[in-house]
Motif scaffolding. Structure first.
Motif, PDB file in Angstrom:
ATOM      1  N   ASP A 135      30.838  36.803  39.419  1.00 14.80           N
ATOM      2  CA  ASP A 135      30.762  36.226  40.590  1.00 14.80           C
ATOM      3  C   ASP A 135      32.185  35.676  41.073  1.00 14.80           C
ATOM      4  N   PRO A 136      32.303  35.668  42.553  1.00 18.06           N
ATOM      5  CA  PRO A 136      33.466  35.254  43.280  1.00 18.06           C
ATOM      6  C   PRO A 136      33.504  34.033  42.780  1.00 18.06           C
ATOM      7  N   ASP A 137      35.071  33.623  42.289  1.00 14.14           N
ATOM      8  CA  ASP A 137      35.514  32.574  41.945  1.00 14.14           C
ATOM      9  C   ASP A 137      36.757  32.076  42.377  1.00 14.14           C
ATOM     10  N   LEU A 138      36.841  30.951  43.348  1.00  9.25           N
ATOM     11  CA  LEU A 138      38.098  30.425  43.863  1.00  9.25           C
ATOM     12  C   LEU A 138      39.252  29.791  42.790  1.00  9.25           C
ATOM     13  N   THR A 139      40.002  30.399  42.297  1.00 10.12           N
ATOM     14  CA  THR A 139      40.949  29.897  41.055  1.00 10.12           C
ATOM     15  C   THR A 139      42.088  29.077  41.552  1.00 10.12           C
ATOM     16  N   THR A 140      42.700  29.290  42.807  1.00 11.09           N
ATOM     17  CA  THR A 140      43.891  28.481  43.451  1.00 11.09           C
ATOM     18  C   THR A 140      43.610  28.430  44.909  1.00 11.09           C
ATOM     19  N   ASN A 160      34.550  33.797  53.971  1.00 10.05           N
ATOM     20  CA  ASN A 160      34.493  32.788  53.386  1.00 10.05           C
ATOM     21  C   ASN A 160      34.722  31.444  54.037  1.00 10.05           C
ATOM     22  N   LEU A 161      33.845  30.422  53.992  1.00 12.00           N
ATOM     23  CA  LEU A 161      34.176  29.058  54.556  1.00 12.00           C
ATOM     24  C   LEU A 161      34.276  27.735  53.772  1.00 12.00           C
ATOM     25  N   THR A 162      34.796  27.222  54.292  1.00 13.42           N
ATOM     26  CA  THR A 162      35.360  25.814  53.508  1.00 13.42           C
ATOM     27  C   THR A 162      34.998  24.427  54.038  1.00 13.42           C
ATOM     28  N   THR A 163      35.141  23.402  53.594  1.00 10.23           N
ATOM     29  CA  THR A 163      34.756  22.215  54.085  1.00 10.23           C
ATOM     30  C   THR A 163      36.094  21.437  54.318  1.00 10.23           C
ATOM     31  N   ALA A 195      32.348  28.084  50.337  1.00  9.53           N
ATOM     32  CA  ALA A 195      31.265  29.066  50.422  1.00  9.53           C
ATOM     33  C   ALA A 195      31.953  30.531  50.312  1.00  9.53           C
ATOM     34  N   ILE A 196      31.636  31.101  49.282  1.00  6.20           N
ATOM     35  CA  ILE A 196      32.242  32.677  49.143  1.00  6.20           C
ATOM     36  C   ILE A 196      31.093  33.755  49.319  1.00  6.20           C
ATOM     37  N   TYR A 249      25.697  33.229  49.322  1.00  6.14           N
ATOM     38  CA  TYR A 249      27.189  32.865  48.947  1.00  6.14           C
ATOM     39  C   TYR A 249      27.084  32.108  47.735  1.00  6.14           C
ATOM     40  N   ILE A 250      28.334  31.991  47.126  1.00  5.21           N
ATOM     41  CA  ILE A 250      28.590  31.206  45.894  1.00  5.21           C
ATOM     42  C   ILE A 250      29.256  29.801  46.104  1.00  5.21           C
ATOM     43  N   GLU A 251      28.770  28.809  45.841  1.00  5.37           N
ATOM     44  CA  GLU A 251      29.254  27.505  46.266  1.00  5.37           C
ATOM     45  C   GLU A 251      30.184  27.426  45.251  1.00  5.37           C
ATOM     46  N   ASP A 252      31.611  27.093  45.509  1.00 13.76           N
ATOM     47  CA  ASP A 252      32.694  26.890  44.700  1.00 13.76           C
ATOM     48  C   ASP A 252      33.314  25.201  45.135  1.00 13.76           C
ATOM     49  N   THR A 253      33.402  24.486  44.152  1.00 13.70           N
ATOM     50  CA  THR A 253      33.856  23.225  44.192  1.00 13.70           C
ATOM     51  C   THR A 253      35.156  22.927  44.294  1.00 13.70           C
ATOM     52  N   THR A 254      36.090  24.146  44.075  1.00 18.21           N
ATOM     53  CA  THR A 254      37.495  23.833  43.951  1.00 18.21           C
ATOM     54  C   THR A 254      38.123  23.168  45.085  1.00 18.21           C
TER      55      THR A 254
END
Length: 277
Positions: A73-78, A111-114, A159-160, A169-174
């Protein structure tokens, strides 16, 4: 910063005068010297990518634990944004540089972000998040709107997307770090000398988020001179409502001067680099 050296109409700028204007030689006191310079805090940015302007319900994830990802899965690591960035464009075309690393990022997706500004969520839509780096190609960061003006910005969750389908999309809480965002400035300065007479003219504009254009609004700039390795105050250049102003003085001394726009909480300052004349 761009610099050009010009001869004032009716005067001859010889090779020796040009050398003088650049600080590498001497010139006759009878020769007029004019040096035009420009500066800007508007950054170089990658081409704007068009992503759907949608609003996803990601804010509810702020207090949840990280989403459990499956292998691959896509993962926002940085998600590390550079500090002290600027607003410079109407709409959502303001690129805030940062290092954004997404492991297993789907190819050619978006990718979208809040976005949060001064602790409050921006509810209109989710800004586009671009993977890459803050200081090298490919550039990474967030395409942020200018409508909220300067302040403290932070981003996440995100959201990736792994397909073009809105719900895929995969929701990433980073979360990103919090950065100070200011209004960009740009200016033009002219240094003119004729014998002992010296004059510096400045035209300085600041970005106005409410109307999406550069205009007057800064009331003064500083003229400084260099003493050893230190810049010292010399004169204040008062600017009118259009951002224009000048100062003049008489001296036979030769110094390096610069025009400085100070940085404030809302304005990103800069200077024209300095001129020896």
């Amino acid at each position: 910063m761009r610099t050009s050296t010009l001869a004032r109409a009716g005067a001859v700028l010889t090779a020796s005068a040009l050398a003088f204007s650049l600080g590498t030689g001497t010139a006759s006191a009878a020769e007029d010297v004019q040096i035009d310079k420009s500066f800007t805090t508007v950054p170089e940015v990658p081409p704007v990518k068009k992503a759907p302007k949608v609003k996803l319900d990601l804010g509810a994830s702020l207090k949840r634990s990280a989403v459990e990802l499956a292998p691959g899965d896509p993962d926002l690591t940085t998600f590390a944004l550079a500090r002290n960035q600027v607003l410079y464009s109407k709409g959502d075309g303001n690129f805030l540089r940062g290092t954004v690393v997404i492991a297993n990022e789907p190819a050619a997706k978006y990718n979208l972000t809040t976005m949060f500004m001064n602790g409050h969520e921006f509810l209109d839509y989710n800004p586009y998040l671009e993977s890459g780096f803050a200081t090298k190609e490919p550039l990474g960061g967030v395409w942020a709107p200018s409508i909220k003006g300067p302040g403290l910005y932070d981003f996440g969750p995100s959201a990736i997307f792994y397909s073009d389908t809105p719900g895929d999309y995969i929701e990433d809480t980073t979360h990103s770090n919090t950065i100070r965002v200011r209004n960009a400035t740009r200016g033009e300065t002219t240094y003119y000398r004729s014998g002992r007479y010296h004059k510096v003219t400045a035209s300085i504009k600041v970005f106005k988020p409410s109307v999406g254009i550069f205009g007057g609004g800064i009331t003064s700039a500083r003229l400084q001179y260099k003493s050893g390795g230190t810049w010292k105050a010399y004169k204040t250049i008062k600017l009118n409502k259009y951002g224009k102003g000048s100062v003049s003085w008489s001296t036979s001394s030769k110094r390096t001067y610069r025009v400085l726009v100070p940085t404030t909480l809302s304005v990103q300052g800069d200077n024209d680099g300095g001129t020896y004349f």
